[in-house]
Design a protein around this motif. Structure first.
Motif, PDB file in Angstrom:
ATOM      1  N   ARG A   1       0.858  -1.181   0.000  1.00 14.65           N
ATOM      2  CA  ARG A   1       0.000   0.000   0.000  1.00 14.65           C
ATOM      3  C   ARG A   1       0.899   1.238   0.000  1.00 14.65           C
ATOM      4  N   PRO A   2       1.264   1.700  -1.206  1.00 16.27           N
ATOM      5  CA  PRO A   2       2.250   2.776  -1.322  1.00 16.27           C
ATOM      6  C   PRO A   2       1.624   4.168  -1.201  1.00 16.27           C
TER       7      PRO A   2
ATOM      8  N   LEU B   1       1.340  11.557  -9.668  1.00 10.56           N
ATOM      9  CA  LEU B   1       0.054  11.717  -8.996  1.00 10.56           C
ATOM     10  C   LEU B   1      -1.070  10.966  -9.700  1.00 10.56           C
ATOM     11  N   GLN B   2      -0.859  10.593 -10.945  1.00 13.60           N
ATOM     12  CA  GLN B   2      -1.882   9.827 -11.664  1.00 13.60           C
ATOM     13  C   GLN B   2      -1.807   8.324 -11.368  1.00 13.60           C
TER      14      GLN B   2
ATOM     15  N   ALA C   1      11.679   4.566 -14.131  1.00 14.51           N
ATOM     16  CA  ALA C   1      11.456   3.339 -14.904  1.00 14.51           C
ATOM     17  C   ALA C   1      11.776   2.080 -14.106  1.00 14.51           C
ATOM     18  N   GLY C   2      12.065   2.238 -12.820  1.00 15.10           N
ATOM     19  CA  GLY C   2      12.477   1.095 -12.009  1.00 15.10           C
ATOM     20  C   GLY C   2      11.325   0.180 -11.613  1.00 15.10           C
TER      21      GLY C   2
ATOM     22  N   ARG D   1       2.410   0.834 -10.539  1.00 16.45           N
ATOM     23  CA  ARG D   1       1.595   0.845 -11.758  1.00 16.45           C
ATOM     24  C   ARG D   1       0.742  -0.411 -11.894  1.00 16.45           C
ATOM     25  N   LEU D   2       1.277  -1.528 -11.417  1.00 19.33           N
ATOM     26  CA  LEU D   2       0.529  -2.780 -11.513  1.00 19.33           C
ATOM     27  C   LEU D   2      -0.746  -2.762 -10.685  1.00 19.33           C
ATOM     28  N   LEU D   3      -0.808  -1.887  -9.685  1.00 20.23           N
ATOM     29  CA  LEU D   3      -2.021  -1.803  -8.867  1.00 20.23           C
ATOM     30  C   LEU D   3      -3.227  -1.396  -9.705  1.00 20.23           C
TER      31      LEU D   3
END
Length: 236
Positions: A6-7, A41-42, A223-224, A231-233
């Motif tokens: 949960r970032p 933020l997106q 890009a890490g 992003r996978l969330l």
């Protein structure tokens, strides 16, 4: 995955006084990181928080609040005691007047997409102590509770596990905020393209990299794989 990762995104002090061309304490190219942060933020962070330096006019970090001749911005230093324990002290650089409550310099820059920010945390309101970290003043024996921002509690209430730190300046408030986040038990990252340093050389950025590594904070790239996990969330 949601229960395990949960970032949160923590945007440190992206304020007018820290940005060119008119900031009282402007970080070179500081304004240029806003588009990068807007892109971040997106992403589906569970909490998106911006912090603000929010000083009273008589704040101890302002060189003008100290007697001559030891009151030159950038070059003078002061020994600041813990208000509750004079034996615990901090040697702090003195600064020009900046980010005073109610002034334009304290405002978040308009380029930042504040519509996507969940919470704004104001820090540095206790005139007696310097506070680079968005969590606490630097004193620990005891902690100066009056200066605490309550940020750690807000992150825990949101169930945050990981904290990604961006903003200004890498070698001061970003550094201290990230180190405190790790000390509070969050897995902590600083996104290198989304911060700028007062000193971009070895004594600023270079030393900060070493300090972060020692504190178990990871310096990551856009890009890490760490941000890839955020992003996978979106697909879960």
């Amino acid at each position: 995955m949601n229960n395990e990762f949960r970032p949160a995104l923590l945007i440190v002090d992206l304020q007018e006084d820290f940005c060119p061309p008119h900031g009282a304490l402007a970080v070179a190219e500081g304004r240029l990181i806003a588009p990068i942060i807007n892109d971040l933020l997106q992403l589906p962070f569970v909490k998106k928080i911006a912090t603000k330096d929010f000083h009273p006019p008589h704040h101890i970090s302002f060189a003008s609040n100290h007697p001559e001749p030891h009151n030159r911005p950038f070059t003078s230093f002061a020994t600041i005691p813990n208000p509750h324990n004079p034996d615990e002290t901090q040697i702090s650089r003195l600064w020009p007047v900046h980010c005073v409550q109610g002034t334009p310099g304290a405002e978040l820059i308009p380029e930042l997409d504040t519509s996507r920010i969940d919470l704004i945390v104001e820090k540095g309101q206790d005139s007696r102590v310097e506070m680079y970290s968005a969590f606490e003043a630097p004193f620990r024996d005891p902690v100066v509770k009056e200066a605490s921002s309550g940020l750690a509690q807000k992150l825990r209430e949101a169930g945050v596990t990981d904290v990604f730190v961006v903003g200004l300046a890498m070698d001061y408030c970003v550094r201290s905020t990230a180190i405190d986040a790790a000390a509070e038990g969050f897995k902590t990252y600083v996104i290198s393209e989304a911060t700028k340093a007062v000193d971009s050389g070895e004594q600023g950025w270079g030393k900060t990299e070493k300090d972060l590594e020692s504190a178990d904070v990871t310096l990551v790239r856009l890009a890490g794989e760490e941000l890839g996990k955020v992003r996978l969330l979106q697909t879960v």
